[in-house]
Scaffold this motif. Structure first.
Motif, PDB file in Angstrom:
ATOM      1  N   GLY A 386      -1.688   0.519  29.758  1.00 48.61           N
ATOM      2  CA  GLY A 386      -0.582  -0.329  29.193  1.00 48.61           C
ATOM      3  C   GLY A 386       0.932  -0.006  29.202  1.00 48.61           C
ATOM      4  N   THR A 387       1.296   0.562  30.454  1.00 50.32           N
ATOM      5  CA  THR A 387       2.712   1.057  30.653  1.00 50.32           C
ATOM      6  C   THR A 387       3.140  -0.047  31.436  1.00 50.32           C
ATOM      7  OG1 THR A 387       2.478   2.138  32.866  1.00 50.32           O
ATOM      8  CG2 THR A 387       1.720   3.630  30.855  1.00 50.32           C
ATOM      9  N   GLU A 388       4.737   0.119  31.214  1.00 51.66           N
ATOM     10  CA  GLU A 388       5.536  -0.975  32.115  1.00 51.66           C
ATOM     11  C   GLU A 388       6.186  -0.072  33.225  1.00 51.66           C
ATOM     12  OE1 GLU A 388       5.575  -4.117  31.786  1.00 51.66           O
ATOM     13  OE2 GLU A 388       4.328  -4.060  29.835  1.00 51.66           O
ATOM     14  N   PRO A 389       6.397  -0.551  34.274  1.00 45.85           N
ATOM     15  CA  PRO A 389       7.348   0.212  35.373  1.00 45.85           C
ATOM     16  C   PRO A 389       8.568   0.904  35.020  1.00 45.85           C
ATOM     17  CG  PRO A 389       6.609  -1.913  36.171  1.00 45.85           C
ATOM     18  CD  PRO A 389       6.259  -1.919  34.764  1.00 45.85           C
ATOM     19  N   ALA A 390       9.315   0.052  33.931  1.00 43.64           N
ATOM     20  CA  ALA A 390      10.431   0.787  33.191  1.00 43.64           C
ATOM     21  C   ALA A 390      10.068   1.859  32.226  1.00 43.64           C
ATOM     22  CB  ALA A 390      11.425  -0.317  32.940  1.00 43.64           C
ATOM     23  N   HIS A 391       8.939   2.016  31.777  1.00 43.30           N
ATOM     24  CA  HIS A 391       8.578   3.285  30.818  1.00 43.30           C
ATOM     25  C   HIS A 391       8.978   4.389  31.398  1.00 43.30           C
ATOM     26  CE1 HIS A 391       5.449   0.838  28.241  1.00 43.30           C
ATOM     27  NE2 HIS A 391       6.856   0.490  27.918  1.00 43.30           N
ATOM     28  N   THR A 392       9.372   5.381  30.413  1.00 42.65           N
ATOM     29  CA  THR A 392      10.084   6.704  30.772  1.00 42.65           C
ATOM     30  C   THR A 392       8.986   7.451  31.638  1.00 42.65           C
ATOM     31  OG1 THR A 392      11.119   6.921  28.743  1.00 42.65           O
ATOM     32  CG2 THR A 392      11.001   9.011  29.701  1.00 42.65           C
ATOM     33  N   VAL A 393       7.551   7.433  30.959  1.00 41.98           N
ATOM     34  CA  VAL A 393       6.397   7.950  31.937  1.00 41.98           C
ATOM     35  C   VAL A 393       6.342   7.595  33.199  1.00 41.98           C
ATOM     36  CG1 VAL A 393       5.451   8.875  29.655  1.00 41.98           C
ATOM     37  CG2 VAL A 393       4.954   6.593  30.528  1.00 41.98           C
ATOM     38  N   ASN A 394       7.040   6.529  33.353  1.00 40.59           N
ATOM     39  CA  ASN A 394       6.668   5.889  34.968  1.00 40.59           C
ATOM     40  C   ASN A 394       7.811   6.213  35.630  1.00 40.59           C
ATOM     41  OD1 ASN A 394       4.047   4.700  35.387  1.00 40.59           O
ATOM     42  ND2 ASN A 394       4.659   2.771  33.902  1.00 40.59           N
ATOM     43  N   GLU A 395       8.965   6.768  35.080  1.00 42.39           N
ATOM     44  CA  GLU A 395       9.941   6.994  35.956  1.00 42.39           C
ATOM     45  C   GLU A 395      10.273   8.536  36.002  1.00 42.39           C
ATOM     46  OE1 GLU A 395      13.370   4.704  34.225  1.00 42.39           O
ATOM     47  OE2 GLU A 395      12.747   3.059  35.550  1.00 42.39           O
ATOM     48  N   THR A 396       9.628   9.313  35.189  1.00 46.20           N
ATOM     49  CA  THR A 396      10.041  10.773  34.914  1.00 46.20           C
ATOM     50  C   THR A 396       9.000  11.548  35.488  1.00 46.20           C
ATOM     51  OG1 THR A 396      11.368  10.212  32.962  1.00 46.20           O
ATOM     52  CG2 THR A 396      10.932  12.531  33.615  1.00 46.20           C
ATOM     53  N   GLU A 397       9.221  12.402  36.217  1.00 44.29           N
ATOM     54  CA  GLU A 397       8.232  13.464  36.629  1.00 44.29           C
ATOM     55  C   GLU A 397       7.715  14.206  35.658  1.00 44.29           C
ATOM     56  OE1 GLU A 397       9.668  16.387  39.487  1.00 44.29           O
ATOM     57  OE2 GLU A 397       8.002  16.174  40.782  1.00 44.29           O
ATOM     58  N   ILE A 398       6.479  14.112  35.276  1.00 41.45           N
ATOM     59  CA  ILE A 398       6.065  14.785  34.042  1.00 41.45           C
ATOM     60  C   ILE A 398       5.426  16.190  34.418  1.00 41.45           C
ATOM     61  CG2 ILE A 398       4.055  14.650  32.327  1.00 41.45           C
ATOM     62  CD1 ILE A 398       4.188  11.702  32.503  1.00 41.45           C
ATOM     63  N   PHE A 399       5.057  16.306  35.659  1.00 35.20           N
ATOM     64  CA  PHE A 399       4.519  17.481  36.119  1.00 35.20           C
ATOM     65  C   PHE A 399       3.675  18.104  35.189  1.00 35.20           C
ATOM     66  CE2 PHE A 399       5.915  21.304  38.910  1.00 35.20           C
ATOM     67  CZ  PHE A 399       5.984  20.442  40.209  1.00 35.20           C
ATOM     68  N   GLY A 400       2.773  17.618  34.802  1.00 36.92           N
ATOM     69  CA  GLY A 400       1.355  17.889  34.074  1.00 36.92           C
ATOM     70  C   GLY A 400       0.378  17.110  34.431  1.00 36.92           C
ATOM     71  N   PRO A 401      -0.857  17.268  33.860  1.00 34.21           N
ATOM     72  CA  PRO A 401      -2.163  16.312  34.085  1.00 34.21           C
ATOM     73  C   PRO A 401      -2.041  15.112  33.506  1.00 34.21           C
ATOM     74  CG  PRO A 401      -2.352  18.225  32.621  1.00 34.21           C
ATOM     75  CD  PRO A 401      -1.078  18.267  32.939  1.00 34.21           C
ATOM     76  N   ILE A 402      -1.224  14.369  33.559  1.00 35.83           N
ATOM     77  CA  ILE A 402      -1.125  13.167  33.050  1.00 35.83           C
ATOM     78  C   ILE A 402      -0.594  11.815  33.933  1.00 35.83           C
ATOM     79  CG2 ILE A 402       0.124  11.774  31.166  1.00 35.83           C
ATOM     80  CD1 ILE A 402      -1.048  14.530  30.069  1.00 35.83           C
ATOM     81  N   ALA A 403      -1.655  10.894  34.068  1.00 37.23           N
ATOM     82  CA  ALA A 403      -1.197   9.836  35.006  1.00 37.23           C
ATOM     83  C   ALA A 403      -0.836   8.721  34.076  1.00 37.23           C
ATOM     84  CB  ALA A 403      -2.520   9.526  35.670  1.00 37.23           C
ATOM     85  N   CYS A 404      -0.120   7.534  34.853  1.00 37.68           N
ATOM     86  CA  CYS A 404       0.268   6.503  34.262  1.00 37.68           C
ATOM     87  C   CYS A 404      -0.372   5.267  34.749  1.00 37.68           C
ATOM     88  CB  CYS A 404       1.570   6.190  34.011  1.00 37.68           C
ATOM     89  SG  CYS A 404       2.692   7.373  33.302  1.00 37.68           S
ATOM     90  N   THR A 405      -0.972   4.307  34.328  1.00 37.67           N
ATOM     91  CA  THR A 405      -1.618   3.211  35.098  1.00 37.67           C
ATOM     92  C   THR A 405      -0.779   1.826  34.854  1.00 37.67           C
ATOM     93  OG1 THR A 405      -3.221   2.700  33.302  1.00 37.67           O
ATOM     94  CG2 THR A 405      -3.989   4.325  34.666  1.00 37.67           C
ATOM     95  N   MET A 406      -1.086   1.211  35.965  1.00 40.07           N
ATOM     96  CA  MET A 406      -0.108  -0.321  35.861  1.00 40.07           C
ATOM     97  C   MET A 406      -1.109  -1.147  36.489  1.00 40.07           C
ATOM     98  SD  MET A 406       3.451   0.428  36.512  1.00 40.07           S
ATOM     99  CE  MET A 406       3.150   1.846  37.233  1.00 40.07           C
ATOM    100  N   THR A 407      -1.200  -2.280  36.412  1.00 36.66           N
ATOM    101  CA  THR A 407      -2.045  -3.425  37.400  1.00 36.66           C
ATOM    102  C   THR A 407      -1.195  -4.351  38.151  1.00 36.66           C
ATOM    103  OG1 THR A 407      -2.089  -5.056  35.393  1.00 36.66           O
ATOM    104  CG2 THR A 407      -3.886  -3.204  35.312  1.00 36.66           C
ATOM    105  N   PHE A 408      -1.866  -4.782  39.038  1.00 33.13           N
ATOM    106  CA  PHE A 408      -1.210  -5.803  39.927  1.00 33.13           C
ATOM    107  C   PHE A 408      -2.140  -6.993  40.298  1.00 33.13           C
ATOM    108  CE2 PHE A 408      -2.909  -5.038  44.162  1.00 33.13           C
ATOM    109  CZ  PHE A 408      -3.538  -3.666  44.022  1.00 33.13           C
ATOM    110  N   ARG A 409      -1.535  -8.296  40.911  1.00 35.60           N
ATOM    111  CA  ARG A 409      -2.470  -9.120  41.180  1.00 35.60           C
ATOM    112  C   ARG A 409      -2.425  -9.324  42.489  1.00 35.60           C
ATOM    113  NH1 ARG A 409      -1.084 -13.907  37.037  1.00 35.60           N
ATOM    114  NH2 ARG A 409      -2.227 -12.800  35.290  1.00 35.60           N
ATOM    115  N   THR A 410      -1.352  -9.125  43.531  1.00 39.29           N
ATOM    116  CA  THR A 410      -1.284  -9.381  44.926  1.00 39.29           C
ATOM    117  C   THR A 410      -0.737  -8.212  45.576  1.00 39.29           C
ATOM    118  OG1 THR A 410       1.025 -10.163  44.789  1.00 39.29           O
ATOM    119  CG2 THR A 410      -0.660 -11.722  44.641  1.00 39.29           C
ATOM    120  N   PRO A 411      -1.058  -7.681  47.022  1.00 40.35           N
ATOM    121  CA  PRO A 411      -0.679  -6.830  47.595  1.00 40.35           C
ATOM    122  C   PRO A 411       0.872  -6.675  47.477  1.00 40.35           C
ATOM    123  CG  PRO A 411      -2.345  -7.681  48.908  1.00 40.35           C
ATOM    124  CD  PRO A 411      -2.066  -8.942  47.796  1.00 40.35           C
TER     125      PRO A 411
END
Ligand code: NDP
Length: 794
Positions: A386-411
């Motif tokens: 449930g993250t958005e591209p503009a969320h801090t966690v998607n823009e900032t290097e966390i440098f820890g074992p944490i992934a962010c997920t997003m979904t897409f429809r087309t290539p």
């Protein structure tokens, strides 16, 4: 002790700790503190000592003193003194040292693995199977380059003394990535390890002594960022190589602007991991384990933005959660652990703060649910949905074992999300459709692309990023260039900056009506363009004013950059087509040979013969770069694993080009041609003193099928315009052949998007000499290498 029956029922792992007896003994023998290594000697630390902590149990395992100005001076002096002999050694002799270092690393593989694990917190599985074998591989590979240097790099020489600063996430591996190529190329080094992880560097210094490396070739000074800054800023350092955060990369770029030091930066990332619906999902799940949870996520190229196609997203996240819960986290010396401790409590706090921020912004955290060890800086691996591209966690290097997920429809949507980042280090693409995967690999903005794989490294494959992930490459043939400079001819006079004043009308001194009054113009987006401010300046020829040129301003530069950005199609046309257009340009120029020659003579007073020769040589150069357009290509590297590893030179995109006044037509074209031959779009600031050639040139461009926006010509005060160009975030690379006093200004102005800047130091050069004005070096600088790893076999 559990019974066999119980073991068979639970299938739990038993403890499998690696022995640290040898390392403990070694640490005891260094209880007086970790030494600097200067001029072949261990220099006892002085001043206040800080603790080196084992992050897995918070115990103090060593102490360290901060290197002072005196230590850095002594190390640089030793490196300088050693340089002449070391660089003069035959490659074979240098190769023998590098080979011996590799052998010694292998002989101490287990010791170094345990030491690295205790110092950094990463698991023994990683240090034993990845870090240390890669260190040895790096020295072997570069022993080979030392041997081959002369034959493979004619016309190049070592840079000199290299100042190198490395981070804590791969301490010995980063040291190897820096030292091996530097030494192979004949340089000497002063390196600062990260203060959190200095121990394997000390062990490496001991290897240097054991192999009899000449004193001063490798020098290590320990300390924090301040010591690092003393090294990078030292007057007698010729080349700076840095790996670490983008923030510090920027500081270093600024610090050494105008110093003439060569610079390579390997910085942060926020890399995409794209999963198409036709991917082998189970393989991709294992990919995430390696991309995000490997090394506790403390990896600059970690694929932390998981971009998953909608049709399989729910299934994928379910599988990911199940896999996450199966990870084993704990004592990193235990051979069954997947995840160890993060490097420090400070880093842990930073990660936790970002995780909190992610939750505050509305994302859902899926976290490893078992209990973490009581002691040490352990972090529970996790991923967000449930993250958005503009969320801090998607823009900032966390440098820890944490992934962010997003979904897409087309290539195309996947690529849009993937490229929505200021970084561009790596990308991982998962699809069983090879066409789709390669297409995405070609379009993603990243220096390294892994197809159906992730985090593969090899000394034979170049590593490095696009955009704010830095510039320069480490490893392989391409990486060696960072430690070499072209053996150039004699430097010319320093160029100076001349302020310009707007002129209301040309003072031709004749007082007559001109046949047709001509308004001076520039060339932007395929059209002749008046200066935004409507102003012009007088152009002086050998006998007074010969006309007027448009006095461009920052708005004109911005318009030209916008036009160049829109002309992206040029980067996609075939190299054959680009070559055809350059040939056509030559053809049309040759038809106006006399006009160009006459204008040159009138502009700079050159004789008709010299002016004609300059036009002739310019036409020849069109031919040379047309010929290169489809021949300057990449390589398939022989990496260790079962992969075809491609090194593809890619255009930067929009390039800024600032032209000098000497041999104005030839020099301008010597810069434009390689740039556009490689698929860039150029925003060119023409010679300030001889701008009328630019207006003549656009008449040729208009008839040569050069698409709109590919070459844009601006006239006006060179360094005022250059500053705007250097500051512009859409400009990916800048070539500056301007004034000596403004090299610093241009390099400083480039830090916004960390564009790659290539200057000639502001010294005139002989553009007529092919070794200075033409060549593969121009083509190499007009491109950046994208490394694509393609697996083969079942
Ligand atoms: P830094 O970029 O601060 O450190 C990297 C290296 O540079 C260290 O040796 C550090 O010294 C040194 N250094 C710090 N400041 C200067 C300076 N002004 N001049 C010269 N050298 C300097 O990274 P951090 O260790 O502070 O980590 C902070 C964040 O940076 C991490 O959370 C992560 O996001 C990112 N990072 C990225 C890395 C990458 O490879 N892309 C690697 C490491 C961190 P010392 O550490 O001894 O003080």
């Amino acid at each position: 002790m559990p019974s066999i029956k119980e073991i068979m029922e639970t299938m739990e792992y038993g403890p499998a700790p690696e022995s640290n007896t040898d390392v403990k003994r070694w640490l005891d023998s260094h209880s007086g503190g970790i030494s600097h290594f200067i001029n072949g000697k261990f220099v006892a630390p002085t001043g206040p000592m800080t603790d080196v902590i084992n992050p897995a149990d918070d115990s103090v395992i060593a102490t360290l003193a901060k290197g002072t100005q005196d230590d850095v001076d002594a190390a640089v002096k030793a490196a300088r003194a050693a340089f002449s002999k070391w660089s003069a050694l035959p490659g074979y002799e240098r190769a023998k040292y590098l080979y011996a270092i590799a052998r010694h690393v292998q002989k101490r593989e287990r010791f170094l693995s345990v030491l690295e694990t205790m110092d950094n917190g990463k698991t023994i599985r990683e240090t034993r199977d990845i870090d240390i074998p890669l260190v040895a591989r790096h020295f072997y590979h570069h022993a080979g380059w030392a041997e081959l240097l002369e034959s493979e790099y004619p016309g190049f020489q070592p840079v000199g003394v290299c100042g190198q600063v490395i981070p804590w996430n791969f301490p010995l591996l980063m040291l190897a990535w820096k030292i091996a190529p530097a030494l192979a190329a004949g340089n000497t080094v002063v390196l600062k390890p990260a203060d959190l992880t200095p121990l394997t560097a000390q062990a490496f210094a001991e290897i240097c002594v054991d192999v009899g490396l000449p004193a001063g070739v490798v020098n290590l000074v320990h300390g924090d960022g301040e010591t690092g800054s003393l090294i990078t800023g030292h007057d007698d350092v010729d080349k700076v190589a840095f790996t670490g955060s983008t923030a510090v990369g920027r500081m270093i770029r600024k610090q050494i602007a105008g110093s003439g030091k060569k610079l390579s930066l390997e910085l942060g990332g926020k890399s995409p991991f794209i999963v198409f619906e036709d991917a082998d999902l189970d393989a991709a799940i294992e990919g995430v384990v390696d991309a995000v949870w490997f090394n506790q996520g403390e990896v600059c190229c970690a694929g932390t933005r998981l971009i998953v196609q909608e049709g399989v997203a729910e299934q994928f996240f379910g599988k990911l959660d199940a896999r996450l819960q199966k990870l084993r986290i704990g004592d990193p010396l235990d051979k069954t652990m997947d995840v160890g401790a993060v490097v420090s409590h400070t880093q842990l706090k930073r990660i936790n703060a970002l995780v909190k921020k992610g939750e505050e912004e509305g994302a859902v955290l899926h976290q490893w649910a078992a209990e973490l060890p009581k002691k040490g800086s352990f972090c529970a691996p996790a991923f967000f949905t449930g993250t958005e591209p503009a969320h801090t966690v998607n823009e900032t290097e966390i440098f820890g074992p944490i992934a962010c997920t997003m979904t897409f429809r087309t290539p195309s949507e996947a690529l849009e999300i993937a490229n929505h980042s200021r970084y561009g280090l790596s990308a991982s693409i998962w699809s069983q459709n090879i066409d789709r995967a390669i297409e995405a690999g070609a379009k993603v903005k990243a220096g390294i692309v892994w197809i159906n794989a992730t985090n593969l490294f090899d000394a034979g494959a170049a590593f490095g990023g696009y955009r704010e992930s830095g510039f320069g490459r480490e490893g392989a043939r391409e990486g060696l260039h960072e430690y070499l400079v072209a053996t150039s001819g004699k430097k010319g006079k320093p160029r100076s900056a001349t302020p310009l004043e707007a002129s209301v009308s040309p003072n031709l001194g004749k007082g007559e009506l001109p046949e047709i009054d001509i308004t001076a113009k520039m060339y932007i987006g395929g059209k002749q363009a008046r200066a935004d401010g409507g102003q012009s300046y007088n152009v002086m020829g050998k006998s007074g004013v010969i006309g007027q040129a448009a006095l461009g301003n920052r708005k004109d530069v911005r318009n030209a950059v916008e036009a160049a950005a829109k002309a992206g199609g040029w980067s996609g046309v075939t190299a054959h087509n680009r070559a055809q257009i350059l040939y056509y340009l030559a053809e049309n120029m040759s038809q106006r040979r006399d006009e160009f020659a006459a204008l040159l003579s009138a502009s700079n007073g050159s004789s008709t013969k010299a002016a004609t020769a300059e036009v002739e040589q310019t036409i020849r150069r069109c031919f040379w770069y047309a010929a290169q357009a489809d021949k300057f290509d990449g390589a398939v590297h022989a990496t260790k694993s079962k992969h075809v590893t491609l090194a593809m030179p890619e255009a930067w995109g929009v390039m800024g080009i600032v032209c000098p006044d000497e041999v104005p037509l030839l020099s301008m074209m010597s810069l434009i041609l390689p740039s556009v031959a490689m698929g860039n779009r150029a925003v060119v600031i023409a010679s300030q003193a001889h701008p009328l050639l630019a207006s003549r040139l656009y008449q040729v461009l208009e008839t040569s099928d050069v698409p709109a926006g590919v070459i844009n010509l601006i006239t006006g005060e060179r360094d005022v315009l250059a500053k705007t160009l250097a500051e512009h975030d859409e400009v990916a690379a800048l070539w500056y052949c301007g004034s000596n006093e403004n090299v610093k200004m241009v390099e400083e102005a480039s830090i916004g998007n960390l564009k790659a800047v290539w200057t000639d130091g502001g010294f005139e050069r002989d553009w007529r000499d092919d070794s200075q004005g033409q060549g593969r070096e121009f083509l190499r600088r007009a491109t950046q290498i994208k490394t694509i790893w393609l697996p083969y076999g079942e």
